[in-house]
Design a protein around this motif. Sequence first.
Motif, PDB file in Angstrom:
ATOM      1  N   SER A  50      56.500  61.064 -21.665  1.00  0.00           N
ATOM      2  CA  SER A  50      55.999  59.725 -21.381  1.00  0.00           C
ATOM      3  C   SER A  50      54.570  59.823 -20.855  1.00  0.00           C
ATOM      4  O   SER A  50      54.084  60.907 -20.525  1.00  0.00           O
ATOM      5  CB  SER A  50      56.897  59.046 -20.348  1.00  0.00           C
ATOM      6  OG  SER A  50      56.774  59.707 -19.100  1.00  0.00           O
ATOM      7  N   LYS A  51      53.894  58.678 -20.763  1.00  0.00           N
ATOM      8  CA  LYS A  51      52.528  58.681 -20.229  1.00  0.00           C
ATOM      9  C   LYS A  51      52.531  59.190 -18.793  1.00  0.00           C
ATOM     10  O   LYS A  51      51.621  59.893 -18.372  1.00  0.00           O
ATOM     11  CB  LYS A  51      51.938  57.277 -20.292  1.00  0.00           C
ATOM     12  CG  LYS A  51      51.609  56.846 -21.700  1.00  0.00           C
ATOM     13  CD  LYS A  51      51.007  55.462 -21.701  1.00  0.00           C
ATOM     14  CE  LYS A  51      50.721  55.031 -23.121  1.00  0.00           C
ATOM     15  NZ  LYS A  51      50.161  53.679 -23.179  1.00  0.00           N
ATOM     16  N   PHE A  52      53.556  58.833 -18.035  1.00  0.00           N
ATOM     17  CA  PHE A  52      53.657  59.287 -16.652  1.00  0.00           C
ATOM     18  C   PHE A  52      53.748  60.813 -16.593  1.00  0.00           C
ATOM     19  O   PHE A  52      53.057  61.458 -15.806  1.00  0.00           O
ATOM     20  CB  PHE A  52      54.874  58.657 -15.970  1.00  0.00           C
ATOM     21  CG  PHE A  52      55.110  59.198 -14.598  1.00  0.00           C
ATOM     22  CD1 PHE A  52      54.379  58.737 -13.513  1.00  0.00           C
ATOM     23  CD2 PHE A  52      56.051  60.192 -14.378  1.00  0.00           C
ATOM     24  CE1 PHE A  52      54.579  59.237 -12.246  1.00  0.00           C
ATOM     25  CE2 PHE A  52      56.261  60.708 -13.117  1.00  0.00           C
ATOM     26  CZ  PHE A  52      55.516  60.222 -12.046  1.00  0.00           C
ATOM     27  N   ASP A  53      54.599  61.401 -17.438  1.00  0.00           N
ATOM     28  CA  ASP A  53      54.745  62.859 -17.455  1.00  0.00           C
ATOM     29  C   ASP A  53      53.438  63.548 -17.827  1.00  0.00           C
ATOM     30  O   ASP A  53      53.066  64.559 -17.232  1.00  0.00           O
ATOM     31  CB  ASP A  53      55.832  63.281 -18.440  1.00  0.00           C
ATOM     32  CG  ASP A  53      57.223  62.899 -17.986  1.00  0.00           C
ATOM     33  OD1 ASP A  53      57.405  62.695 -16.771  1.00  0.00           O
ATOM     34  OD2 ASP A  53      58.118  62.809 -18.846  1.00  0.00           O
ATOM     35  N   ARG A  54      52.758  63.021 -18.829  1.00  0.00           N
ATOM     36  CA  ARG A  54      51.485  63.621 -19.237  1.00  0.00           C
ATOM     37  C   ARG A  54      50.455  63.538 -18.119  1.00  0.00           C
ATOM     38  O   ARG A  54      49.687  64.472 -17.899  1.00  0.00           O
ATOM     39  CB  ARG A  54      50.971  62.950 -20.500  1.00  0.00           C
ATOM     40  CG  ARG A  54      51.753  63.361 -21.744  1.00  0.00           C
ATOM     41  CD  ARG A  54      51.040  62.954 -23.007  1.00  0.00           C
ATOM     42  NE  ARG A  54      50.783  61.537 -23.087  1.00  0.00           N
ATOM     43  CZ  ARG A  54      51.529  60.645 -23.716  1.00  0.00           C
ATOM     44  NH1 ARG A  54      52.599  61.052 -24.355  1.00  0.00           N
ATOM     45  NH2 ARG A  54      51.219  59.373 -23.730  1.00  0.00           N
ATOM     46  N   LEU A  55      50.420  62.408 -17.402  1.00  0.00           N
ATOM     47  CA  LEU A  55      49.469  62.253 -16.300  1.00  0.00           C
ATOM     48  C   LEU A  55      49.828  63.190 -15.146  1.00  0.00           C
ATOM     49  O   LEU A  55      48.974  63.879 -14.601  1.00  0.00           O
ATOM     50  CB  LEU A  55      49.453  60.799 -15.812  1.00  0.00           C
ATOM     51  CG  LEU A  55      48.575  60.508 -14.604  1.00  0.00           C
ATOM     52  CD1 LEU A  55      47.113  60.702 -14.964  1.00  0.00           C
ATOM     53  CD2 LEU A  55      48.818  59.102 -14.097  1.00  0.00           C
ATOM     54  N   THR A  74      51.496  65.977 -15.101  1.00  0.00           N
ATOM     55  CA  THR A  74      51.418  67.409 -15.387  1.00  0.00           C
ATOM     56  C   THR A  74      50.084  67.818 -15.991  1.00  0.00           C
ATOM     57  O   THR A  74      49.909  68.965 -16.376  1.00  0.00           O
ATOM     58  CB  THR A  74      52.552  67.831 -16.338  1.00  0.00           C
ATOM     59  OG1 THR A  74      52.433  67.085 -17.557  1.00  0.00           O
ATOM     60  CG2 THR A  74      53.909  67.612 -15.711  1.00  0.00           C
ATOM     61  N   SER A  75      49.142  66.905 -16.053  1.00  0.00           N
ATOM     62  CA  SER A  75      47.830  67.197 -16.614  1.00  0.00           C
ATOM     63  C   SER A  75      47.066  68.168 -15.717  1.00  0.00           C
ATOM     64  O   SER A  75      47.106  68.072 -14.492  1.00  0.00           O
ATOM     65  CB  SER A  75      47.042  65.896 -16.751  1.00  0.00           C
ATOM     66  OG  SER A  75      45.688  66.158 -17.013  1.00  0.00           O
ATOM     67  N   ARG A  76      46.327  69.073 -16.340  1.00  0.00           N
ATOM     68  CA  ARG A  76      45.508  70.003 -15.557  1.00  0.00           C
ATOM     69  C   ARG A  76      44.354  69.278 -14.879  1.00  0.00           C
ATOM     70  O   ARG A  76      43.945  69.636 -13.805  1.00  0.00           O
ATOM     71  CB  ARG A  76      44.948  71.100 -16.456  1.00  0.00           C
ATOM     72  CG  ARG A  76      45.983  72.091 -16.856  1.00  0.00           C
ATOM     73  CD  ARG A  76      45.356  73.197 -17.678  1.00  0.00           C
ATOM     74  NE  ARG A  76      46.393  74.145 -18.031  1.00  0.00           N
ATOM     75  CZ  ARG A  76      46.220  75.440 -18.049  1.00  0.00           C
ATOM     76  NH1 ARG A  76      45.054  75.935 -17.752  1.00  0.00           N
ATOM     77  NH2 ARG A  76      47.200  76.231 -18.375  1.00  0.00           N
ATOM     78  N   ARG A  77      43.829  68.301 -15.554  1.00  0.00           N
ATOM     79  CA  ARG A  77      42.672  67.594 -15.017  1.00  0.00           C
ATOM     80  C   ARG A  77      43.086  66.521 -14.010  1.00  0.00           C
ATOM     81  O   ARG A  77      42.516  66.420 -12.938  1.00  0.00           O
ATOM     82  CB  ARG A  77      41.882  66.960 -16.151  1.00  0.00           C
ATOM     83  CG  ARG A  77      40.776  66.049 -15.645  1.00  0.00           C
ATOM     84  CD  ARG A  77      39.979  65.487 -16.766  1.00  0.00           C
ATOM     85  NE  ARG A  77      38.922  66.440 -17.072  1.00  0.00           N
ATOM     86  CZ  ARG A  77      38.029  66.279 -18.016  1.00  0.00           C
ATOM     87  NH1 ARG A  77      38.079  65.226 -18.782  1.00  0.00           N
ATOM     88  NH2 ARG A  77      37.089  67.161 -18.214  1.00  0.00           N
ATOM     89  N   ALA A  83      44.804  64.854  -8.798  1.00  0.00           N
ATOM     90  CA  ALA A  83      44.350  63.540  -8.328  1.00  0.00           C
ATOM     91  C   ALA A  83      45.523  62.560  -8.282  1.00  0.00           C
ATOM     92  O   ALA A  83      45.656  61.780  -7.327  1.00  0.00           O
ATOM     93  CB  ALA A  83      43.245  63.011  -9.235  1.00  0.00           C
ATOM     94  N   PHE A  84      46.374  62.613  -9.288  1.00  0.00           N
ATOM     95  CA  PHE A  84      47.542  61.733  -9.290  1.00  0.00           C
ATOM     96  C   PHE A  84      48.473  62.052  -8.129  1.00  0.00           C
ATOM     97  O   PHE A  84      49.000  61.167  -7.475  1.00  0.00           O
ATOM     98  CB  PHE A  84      48.290  61.867 -10.619  1.00  0.00           C
ATOM     99  CG  PHE A  84      49.546  61.059 -10.665  1.00  0.00           C
ATOM    100  CD1 PHE A  84      49.491  59.672 -10.794  1.00  0.00           C
ATOM    101  CD2 PHE A  84      50.777  61.660 -10.553  1.00  0.00           C
ATOM    102  CE1 PHE A  84      50.645  58.920 -10.826  1.00  0.00           C
ATOM    103  CE2 PHE A  84      51.934  60.921 -10.579  1.00  0.00           C
ATOM    104  CZ  PHE A  84      51.867  59.538 -10.717  1.00  0.00           C
ATOM    105  N   SER A  85      48.656  63.331  -7.849  1.00  0.00           N
ATOM    106  CA  SER A  85      49.515  63.737  -6.745  1.00  0.00           C
ATOM    107  C   SER A  85      48.941  63.255  -5.412  1.00  0.00           C
ATOM    108  O   SER A  85      49.678  62.759  -4.555  1.00  0.00           O
ATOM    109  CB  SER A  85      49.656  65.258  -6.739  1.00  0.00           C
ATOM    110  OG  SER A  85      50.367  65.685  -5.618  1.00  0.00           O
ATOM    111  N   ASP A  86      47.636  63.408  -5.241  1.00  0.00           N
ATOM    112  CA  ASP A  86      47.009  62.924  -3.997  1.00  0.00           C
ATOM    113  C   ASP A  86      47.136  61.414  -3.877  1.00  0.00           C
ATOM    114  O   ASP A  86      47.450  60.886  -2.805  1.00  0.00           O
ATOM    115  CB  ASP A  86      45.532  63.338  -3.948  1.00  0.00           C
ATOM    116  CG  ASP A  86      45.354  64.840  -3.811  1.00  0.00           C
ATOM    117  OD1 ASP A  86      46.345  65.521  -3.457  1.00  0.00           O
ATOM    118  OD2 ASP A  86      44.243  65.331  -4.069  1.00  0.00           O
TER     119      ASP A  86
END
Length: 188
Positions: A126-131, A133-136, A140-143
């Motif tokens: 899903s878009k959420f999973d891609r965001l 687990t993204s390297r880039r 930032a998403f986790s923070d």
Amino acid sequence: MKDYEAFYQGLEAALKSPRTLDVSNIFSLYRTRIGENFQSLIDLLPDNGIDAYSRMWLAVKLIENDSVIKDKVPALVSENAWEDIDALLSAINKGNLLTGDCKFQWIDTILAGSVSEPQTEKEIQSKFDRLATSRRWGKAFSDWNYFSGAYCFTGNRVAPYQNNGCCNERNTVWGIFWAGFNRSACFY
């Protein structure tokens, strides 16, 4: 206890109808890598080989400097033929490496048509999973996830450490969800 009956049946079937591998490919690899000395060496060996060993196999073993074969061949060929064989062998440098390379190339060509990796369907994310687990954007998403959870949990817009946020009326299920959802949430 393991059952080996099927294995033994397979062995018996293989012995009843033995198959041999096509050696023309490896023969051409030897001629390409080693050169005309290989064919000349084969021509100097007995036509039927020695015992169960073919001329090509004997030539390869001589090139590899196999001591058992080097002791056996001089007794079964003429003295002139052995001198010629010895001269050809001295002209071949690094025989073990050459024959080993040919054998590995031959095995690769045999296995190329028979070994394949089964195709698996690529897992759809899903878009959420891609965001997440993204390297880039993953960090930032986790923070963002951590701080939004802390904000919702404390309920204080200006200074989350004031007013003892845990006793605040804005401790909703949503805030607890966001704080608990974050991988680095810390409750104190």
